[in-house]
Design a protein around this motif. Structure first.
Motif, PDB file in Angstrom:
ATOM      1  N   GLN A   1       8.170 -35.198  -5.322  1.00 17.94           N
ATOM      2  CA  GLN A   1       8.200 -35.071  -3.860  1.00 17.94           C
ATOM      3  C   GLN A   1       9.168 -33.981  -3.411  1.00 17.94           C
ATOM      4  OE1 GLN A   1       6.088 -36.694  -1.717  1.00 17.94           O
ATOM      5  NE2 GLN A   1       5.167 -37.403  -3.626  1.00 17.94           N
ATOM      6  N   ILE A   2      10.312 -33.910  -4.091  1.00 14.42           N
ATOM      7  CA  ILE A   2      11.320 -32.910  -3.731  1.00 14.42           C
ATOM      8  C   ILE A   2      10.800 -31.499  -4.011  1.00 14.42           C
ATOM      9  CG2 ILE A   2      13.619 -32.017  -4.330  1.00 14.42           C
ATOM     10  CD1 ILE A   2      14.425 -34.977  -4.801  1.00 14.42           C
ATOM     11  N   VAL A   3      10.133 -31.319  -5.155  1.00 13.73           N
ATOM     12  CA  VAL A   3       9.585 -29.994  -5.494  1.00 13.73           C
ATOM     13  C   VAL A   3       8.481 -29.606  -4.503  1.00 13.73           C
ATOM     14  CG1 VAL A   3       8.415 -28.626  -7.268  1.00 13.73           C
ATOM     15  CG2 VAL A   3      10.239 -30.196  -7.922  1.00 13.73           C
ATOM     16  N   TYR A   4       7.656 -30.582  -4.107  1.00 13.85           N
ATOM     17  CA  TYR A   4       6.635 -30.289  -3.093  1.00 13.85           C
ATOM     18  C   TYR A   4       7.288 -29.762  -1.815  1.00 13.85           C
ATOM     19  CZ  TYR A   4       3.353 -33.163  -5.881  1.00 13.85           C
ATOM     20  OH  TYR A   4       2.561 -33.691  -6.881  1.00 13.85           O
ATOM     21  N   LYS A   5       8.349 -30.451  -1.374  1.00 15.00           N
ATOM     22  CA  LYS A   5       9.050 -30.043  -0.142  1.00 15.00           C
ATOM     23  C   LYS A   5       9.674 -28.662  -0.313  1.00 15.00           C
ATOM     24  CE  LYS A   5       8.835 -33.999   2.327  1.00 15.00           C
ATOM     25  NZ  LYS A   5       8.134 -34.084   3.624  1.00 15.00           N
ATOM     26  N   LEU A   6      10.272 -28.440  -1.482  1.00 15.65           N
ATOM     27  CA  LEU A   6      10.937 -27.171  -1.751  1.00 15.65           C
ATOM     28  C   LEU A   6       9.952 -26.010  -1.667  1.00 15.65           C
ATOM     29  CD1 LEU A   6      13.775 -26.099  -2.559  1.00 15.65           C
ATOM     30  CD2 LEU A   6      13.053 -26.277  -4.932  1.00 15.65           C
ATOM     31  N   TYR A   7       8.726 -26.240  -2.119  1.00 14.67           N
ATOM     32  CA  TYR A   7       7.699 -25.195  -2.112  1.00 14.67           C
ATOM     33  C   TYR A   7       6.822 -25.236  -0.862  1.00 14.67           C
ATOM     34  CZ  TYR A   7       8.669 -23.377  -6.768  1.00 14.67           C
ATOM     35  OH  TYR A   7       9.265 -22.759  -7.852  1.00 14.67           O
ATOM     36  N   GLY A   8       7.199 -26.085   0.095  1.00 15.12           N
ATOM     37  CA  GLY A   8       6.523 -26.094   1.390  1.00 15.12           C
ATOM     38  C   GLY A   8       5.106 -26.610   1.390  1.00 15.12           C
ATOM     39  N   LEU A   9       4.779 -27.561   0.497  1.00 15.83           N
ATOM     40  CA  LEU A   9       3.410 -28.072   0.447  1.00 15.83           C
ATOM     41  C   LEU A   9       3.140 -29.047   1.596  1.00 15.83           C
ATOM     42  CD1 LEU A   9       3.511 -26.869  -2.463  1.00 15.83           C
ATOM     43  CD2 LEU A   9       2.048 -28.774  -3.153  1.00 15.83           C
ATOM     44  N   SER A  10       1.971 -28.907   2.187  1.00 22.83           N
ATOM     45  CA  SER A  10       1.518 -29.858   3.204  1.00 22.83           C
ATOM     46  C   SER A  10       0.951 -31.096   2.505  1.00 22.83           C
ATOM     47  CB  SER A  10       0.425 -29.217   4.061  1.00 22.83           C
ATOM     48  OG  SER A  10      -0.743 -28.970   3.258  1.00 22.83           O
ATOM     49  N   ASP A  11       0.680 -32.135   3.294  1.00 16.13           N
ATOM     50  CA  ASP A  11       0.092 -33.357   2.712  1.00 16.13           C
ATOM     51  C   ASP A  11      -1.245 -33.036   2.049  1.00 16.13           C
ATOM     52  OD1 ASP A  11       2.239 -34.816   3.565  1.00 16.13           O
ATOM     53  OD2 ASP A  11       1.248 -35.652   5.333  1.00 16.13           O
ATOM     54  N   GLY A  12      -2.020 -32.157   2.679  1.00 11.36           N
ATOM     55  CA  GLY A  12      -3.314 -31.776   2.111  1.00 11.36           C
ATOM     56  C   GLY A  12      -3.167 -31.041   0.795  1.00 11.36           C
ATOM     57  N   GLU A  13      -2.160 -30.186   0.703  1.00 11.12           N
ATOM     58  CA  GLU A  13      -1.925 -29.441  -0.540  1.00 11.12           C
ATOM     59  C   GLU A  13      -1.419 -30.363  -1.646  1.00 11.12           C
ATOM     60  OE1 GLU A  13      -0.919 -25.003   1.258  1.00 11.12           O
ATOM     61  OE2 GLU A  13       0.669 -26.497   1.116  1.00 11.12           O
ATOM     62  N   ILE A  14      -0.593 -31.334  -1.273  1.00 10.50           N
ATOM     63  CA  ILE A  14      -0.129 -32.320  -2.261  1.00 10.50           C
ATOM     64  C   ILE A  14      -1.326 -33.097  -2.807  1.00 10.50           C
ATOM     65  CG2 ILE A  14       1.213 -34.446  -2.578  1.00 10.50           C
ATOM     66  CD1 ILE A  14       3.198 -33.326  -0.480  1.00 10.50           C
ATOM     67  N   ALA A  15      -2.273 -33.426  -1.933  1.00 13.52           N
ATOM     68  CA  ALA A  15      -3.469 -34.157  -2.365  1.00 13.52           C
ATOM     69  C   ALA A  15      -4.282 -33.333  -3.365  1.00 13.52           C
ATOM     70  CB  ALA A  15      -4.328 -34.516  -1.149  1.00 13.52           C
ATOM     71  N   ILE A  16      -4.315 -32.004  -3.199  1.00 18.42           N
ATOM     72  CA  ILE A  16      -5.019 -31.134  -4.143  1.00 18.42           C
ATOM     73  C   ILE A  16      -4.351 -31.209  -5.514  1.00 18.42           C
ATOM     74  CG2 ILE A  16      -5.513 -28.713  -4.731  1.00 18.42           C
ATOM     75  CD1 ILE A  16      -5.846 -28.220  -1.700  1.00 18.42           C
ATOM     76  N   VAL A  17      -3.015 -31.121  -5.520  1.00 19.30           N
ATOM     77  CA  VAL A  17      -2.259 -31.151  -6.781  1.00 19.30           C
ATOM     78  C   VAL A  17      -2.408 -32.508  -7.467  1.00 19.30           C
ATOM     79  CG1 VAL A  17       0.053 -31.054  -7.790  1.00 19.30           C
ATOM     80  CG2 VAL A  17      -0.589 -29.420  -6.008  1.00 19.30           C
ATOM     81  N   GLU A  18      -2.256 -33.573  -6.712  1.00 21.13           N
ATOM     82  CA  GLU A  18      -2.269 -34.907  -7.304  1.00 21.13           C
ATOM     83  C   GLU A  18      -3.682 -35.425  -7.553  1.00 21.13           C
ATOM     84  OE1 GLU A  18       0.303 -37.612  -5.279  1.00 21.13           O
ATOM     85  OE2 GLU A  18       2.086 -36.518  -5.936  1.00 21.13           O
ATOM     86  N   GLY A  19      -4.671 -34.728  -7.021  1.00 19.42           N
ATOM     87  CA  GLY A  19      -6.052 -35.157  -7.214  1.00 19.42           C
ATOM     88  C   GLY A  19      -6.611 -34.789  -8.558  1.00 19.42           C
TER      89      GLY A  19
END
Length: 459
Positions: free
Chosen positions: A433-451
């Motif tokens: 979660q911290i790395v996602y925030k650090l790289y500015g990922l939106s919820d939609g982009e996180i869903a792409i990575v975790e999908g």
């Protein structure tokens, strides 16, 4: 192999105009391979003999057939350069679609072209198993050389189950080598990661801390004396975002140093004073403890968002952000992951040592199903007892006194290991979660990575 493919790929994408590229990453199912007897990913390039000027289509197919149903991705030369300016790697992850590629390009743009190698250059292990063979022996005549199986995520395996140990005649190996040469990197603490990790592995990037005075074989890549905090670098490497981004353009079963070097690196200014950083880190540690107790990360992720404010257009507010505080927290958590895994290993070893001494009266290595015995903490008491009965380590039926003795030791071990394993899993998720925030990922982009299927570890 990829070593030959790289210069050819760069030449083709530099001197010709691709019209389309058909990618076939399937290697593990012989019936789905292009070449049934060769376990190789394959690409078909359709090129025009002129300077590249237009975009081209890319399709990644699940098997050996060109399918019109495979999603088409339109790429320009500049997109490929953004993803990987040195190697011009083509996205090849199974299941890749336009959203995946767009996110990879967006990450490169957000990082303003900065790459991981700017703070952490990877090198191949200093002991080459082929060229340094004269200094090596399968007999314990020197120091055991570390291999890929010694390395797990945040965890160093002292007794790896795979491969044959080899031993280094240290004095002879170091003779005539300069103190500032690669051969003396063994004197430093390092990050090591497995150089060989199959494309279908649940993780490709598998990294841990390697303590000083250990020699690495060429089945390990390592990072020594990075330009940033060692544990911060470790946290990034083992994060889900780095895993996803690596897979996007990885083409073979190797985790090559040049691929890791080219991963996007989030740049930031170190604006917060040492005193303020220390105070904020202490606050973050308390929030981390609250998260472990409550299993709710809202407060700590809100703290991260507070340190990484964004403007109305969604871009980082670099004048008011405190990314070095986030970096400090990430380093702390990666170090904690290392400590927690060491503690886990120690508790596992305690039970197994007791089992060997009191029940087996010998080594686990001599037992059938030795892997399941060693992984007792992943199963139940009943499963362990069944193996012990089949190995005739205990009578069948088992006397109640023996059963109660083993049950008591098993319960003591599991009561310690259970909470440890939960904390490890929770900390791992928080790092992501911290790395996602650090790289500015939106919820939609996180869903792409975790999908992507690689996100879930098999049971």
């Amino acid at each position: 192999g990829d070593a030959q493919a790289r210069p050819l790929r760069v030449y083709m994408l530099t001197h010709t105009q691709p019209l389309s590229i058909e990618v076939f990453p399937q290697k593990d199912d012989p019936n789905g391979r292009i070449f049934e007897e060769a376990k190789l990913s394959t690409c078909v390039y359709i090129l025009n003999k002129r300077k590249p000027s237009a975009s081209f289509s890319l399709r990644i197919h699940p098997g050996k057939l060109i399918l019109t149903t495979s999603p088409q991705i339109d790429l320009a030369r500049k997109d490929v350069e953004l993803l990987d300016p040195n190697e011009l790697s083509i996205p090849s992850m199974p299941g890749t679609n336009a959203k995946h590629v767009a996110l990879g390009i967006a990450l490169a743009k957000r990082c303003l072209g900065h790459r991981f190698k700017e703070v952490a250059i990877s090198q191949q292990g200093e002991v080459n198993l082929t060229t340094h063979a004269p200094f090596l022996s399968e007999l314990p005549v020197g120091q055991e050389v570390l291999r890929g199986a010694n390395v797990d995520r945040y965890e160093f395996n002292e007794e790896p189950k795979q491969g044959t140990p080899v031993y280094l005649q240290v004095k002879e190996f170091l003779h005539g080598k300069k103190p500032d040469s690669k051969a003396f990197d063994h004197k430093d603490i390092r990050i090591g990661y497995q150089r060989g990790a199959a494309i279908d592995n649940w993780r490709r990037i598998i990294a841990c801390i390697i303590k000083p005075n250990n020699f690495c074989s060429d089945t390990i890549n390592y990072i020594v004396r990075p330009q940033d905090d060692l544990y911060y670098v470790l946290g990034l490497l083992n994060s889900q975002l780095f895993e996803w981004r690596f897979r996007l353009t990885s083409t073979n079963n190797h985790v090559n140093s040049y691929e890791v070097d080219s991963l996007p690196l989030r740049p930031f200014k170190l604006t917060t004073s040492q005193k303020a950083r220390k105070q904020l880190l202490e606050r973050a540690k308390k929030l981390y403890q609250e998260y472990l107790d409550s299993q709710n990360w809202d407060k700590i992720t809100a703290f991260i968002a507070e340190c990484l404010p964004v403007k109305e257009d969604g871009t980082p507010d670099t004048d008011h952000e405190q990314p070095n505080v986030v970096r400090d927290l990430l380093a702390f958590l990666a170090k904690d992951m290392t400590i927690l895994n060491e503690e886990k290993q120690s508790k596992i070893k305690d039970f197994l040592t007791w089992l060997e001494k009191e029940i087996l009266k010998g080594s686990i290595e001599d037992q059938k199903n030795k892997t399941k015995i060693s992984n007792f903490h992943k199963g139940s008491l009943e499963e362990l007892m069944d193996i012990l009965k089949k190995n005739q380590a205990i009578p069948d039926p088992c006397p109640s006194s023996t059963w109660n003795t083993i049950s008591s030791e098993f319960s003591t071990a599991m009561n310690t290991l259970g909470p440890l394993k939960i904390q490890i899993a929770m900390t791992d998720k928080l790092i992501d979660q911290i790395v996602y925030k650090l790289y500015g990922l939106s919820d939609g982009e996180i869903a792409i990575v975790e999908g992507h299927p690689s996100h879930s570890k098999p049971a």
